[in-house]
Design an enzyme around this catalytic site. Structure first.
Site, mmCIF file in Angstrom:
data_model
loop_
_atom_site.group_PDB
_atom_site.id
_atom_site.type_symbol
_atom_site.label_atom_id
_atom_site.label_comp_id
_atom_site.label_asym_id
_atom_site.label_seq_id
_atom_site.Cartn_x
_atom_site.Cartn_y
_atom_site.Cartn_z
ATOM 1 C CG HIS A 156 4.422 -6.031 -1.323
ATOM 2 N ND1 HIS A 156 4.613 -4.751 -1.779
ATOM 3 C CD2 HIS A 156 3.158 -6.360 -1.687
ATOM 4 C CE1 HIS A 156 3.519 -4.323 -2.392
ATOM 5 N NE2 HIS A 156 2.627 -5.294 -2.359
ATOM 6 C CE LYS B 239 -3.442 -1.032 -0.561
ATOM 7 N NZ LYS B 239 -3.785 -1.676 -1.885
ATOM 8 C CB SER C 183 -3.662 2.469 2.283
ATOM 9 O OG SER C 183 -3.852 1.940 1.006
HETATM 10 P P1 A3P Z 1 -5.055 4.623 -0.736
HETATM 11 O O1 A3P Z 1 -5.667 3.355 -0.244
HETATM 12 O O2 A3P Z 1 -4.564 5.504 0.382
HETATM 13 O O3 A3P Z 1 -5.917 5.370 -1.687
HETATM 14 P P2 A3P Z 1 -0.155 -0.292 -3.741
HETATM 15 O O4 A3P Z 1 -0.158 -0.143 -5.206
HETATM 16 O O5 A3P Z 1 1.224 -0.379 -3.150
HETATM 17 O O6 A3P Z 1 -1.080 -1.353 -3.270
HETATM 18 O O7 A3P Z 1 -0.700 1.096 -3.127
HETATM 19 C C1 A3P Z 1 -2.049 1.426 -3.185
HETATM 20 C C2 A3P Z 1 -2.214 2.854 -2.721
HETATM 21 O O8 A3P Z 1 -1.634 3.734 -3.714
HETATM 22 C C3 A3P Z 1 -3.682 3.240 -2.607
HETATM 23 O O9 A3P Z 1 -3.732 4.242 -1.559
HETATM 24 C C4 A3P Z 1 -3.938 3.849 -3.976
HETATM 25 O O10 A3P Z 1 -5.052 4.678 -4.048
HETATM 26 C C5 A3P Z 1 -2.640 4.636 -4.168
HETATM 27 N N1 A3P Z 1 -2.401 4.958 -5.586
HETATM 28 C C6 A3P Z 1 -2.429 4.132 -6.650
HETATM 29 N N2 A3P Z 1 -2.209 4.815 -7.785
HETATM 30 C C7 A3P Z 1 -2.046 6.109 -7.430
HETATM 31 C C8 A3P Z 1 -1.793 7.308 -8.168
HETATM 32 N N3 A3P Z 1 -1.691 7.301 -9.478
HETATM 33 N N4 A3P Z 1 -1.674 8.466 -7.467
HETATM 34 C C9 A3P Z 1 -1.798 8.483 -6.126
HETATM 35 N N5 A3P Z 1 -2.022 7.379 -5.378
HETATM 36 C C10 A3P Z 1 -2.156 6.213 -6.018
#
Ligand code: A3P
Length: 299
Positions: A112, A56, A142
């Protein structure tokens, strides 16, 4: 070929049960532990590019940026397949290993894993690693919502339970603190670019340029702008090749939360109680002391 792989990975995810065990003291899914020797003995290749992060932290965002840079900004090429086929998730579905093994170089991979569990071949080959780190308060929030909406994740229990579990590192992939510090300390061991989610939110163009230079590429301004546009939160939310809600509708319960949930810095303020914030700050101070690392929890 791709459709067969997609089917295989999705099937693997659908039949996923979530007992959690440990690998060298790090809480991890049983299915990862079952094939751990294969994962640990994965053969990296010269030229591999790996996105590493604690869950996340903006992993999907970063691998889209990387893929677009490698494709010289071609949106069409970046949409050639779902992200879990273009960017195999090293330790997740066993099929990912097969996909990675059969991919031509340069490969883009995702993991991860905490630094101490990284397959040794990644230190032996000429590999580039982009580590994405996100402040722990937003990461926690998140991760909590992800546990609630993704059916492969363990039940997070109440917010209070999950808050304590995260703080003590008793969640899948282990302690956020150990992860970010472990990778920070190893950053001179390999070609590692350490990137902060908050910096990406603050100035995506600057961070995309850093990543591009790290890859040894030079792209014109208009291509960089195209990459920034295509990797904005709203574009990615609408992109069927990266939005896991669309890719994995049986696994994600979007009535609870979306995978592309909020994409902001500071959402923790909507969830942390005052008392939890005090406790978190105390723990943060203790655990991060002397690490040389600091995070911004608001912009
Ligand atoms: P939130 O749950 O706070 O919205 P991962 O890809 O490591 O699983 O991370 C997911 C998190 O990154 C989520 O956070 C998601 O919304 C955010 N995320 C994904 N793409 C994004 C983007 N283009 N800009 C900002 N945040 C992004």
């Amino acid at each position: 070929m791709d459709s067969e792989i997609i089917k295989k990975i999705v099937q693997e995810m659908e039949y996923f049960t979530t007992p959690v065990t440990e690998i060298e003291g790090v809480p991890m899914y049983q299915i990862i532990s079952d094939v751990w020797d294969k994962i640990y003995n994965f053969q990296a290749r010269d030229g591999d590019i790996v996105v590493v992060s604690y869950p996340k932290s903006g992993t999907t965002w970063m691998h889209e940026i990387l893929d677009l840079i490698l494709q010289d900004g071609s949106v069409e090429k970046s949409m050639r397949a779902p992200c879990f086929v273009r960017v195999p998730f090293l330790e997740m579905a066993y099929t990912s290993l097969e996909v990675a093994n059969s991919m031509p170089s340069p490969r883009l991979l995702k993991t991860h894993l905490p630094v101490q569990l990284m397959p040794p071949s990644f230190w032996e080959k000429n590999v580039k690693i982009v580590y994405v780190a996100r402040n722990p308060k937003d990461c926690l929030v998140s991760y909590y919502f992800f546990h609630k909406m993704d059916k492969t994740m363990p039940d997070p229990g109440t917010w209070e339970n999950f808050f304590s579990a995260f703080l003590s590192g008793n969640v899948v992939w282990g302690s956020w603190f150990d992860h970010v510090i472990g990778w920070w300390k190893s950053k001179d061991k390999q070609q590692i670019l350490y990137v902060f989610y908050e910096d990406m939110i603050e100035d995506p163009q600057r961070e995309i340029q850093r990543v591009m230079r790290f890859l040894g590429k030079e792209l014109p301004e208009e291509v960089l702008q195209k990459i920034q546009h295509h990797t904005s939160f709203s574009s990615m939310k609408a992109n069927p090749m990266v939005n896991f809600d669309i890719l994995l509708p049986l696994i994600h319960d979007t009535s609870i939360s979306a995978f592309m949930r909020k994409g902001i810095v500071g959402d923790w303020k909507n969830h942390f109680l005052v008392s939890q914030n005090i406790l978190f700050d105390e723990e943060y101070k203790k655990k991060m002391e002397g690490s040389g690392l600091s995070f911004r929890t608001e912009l």
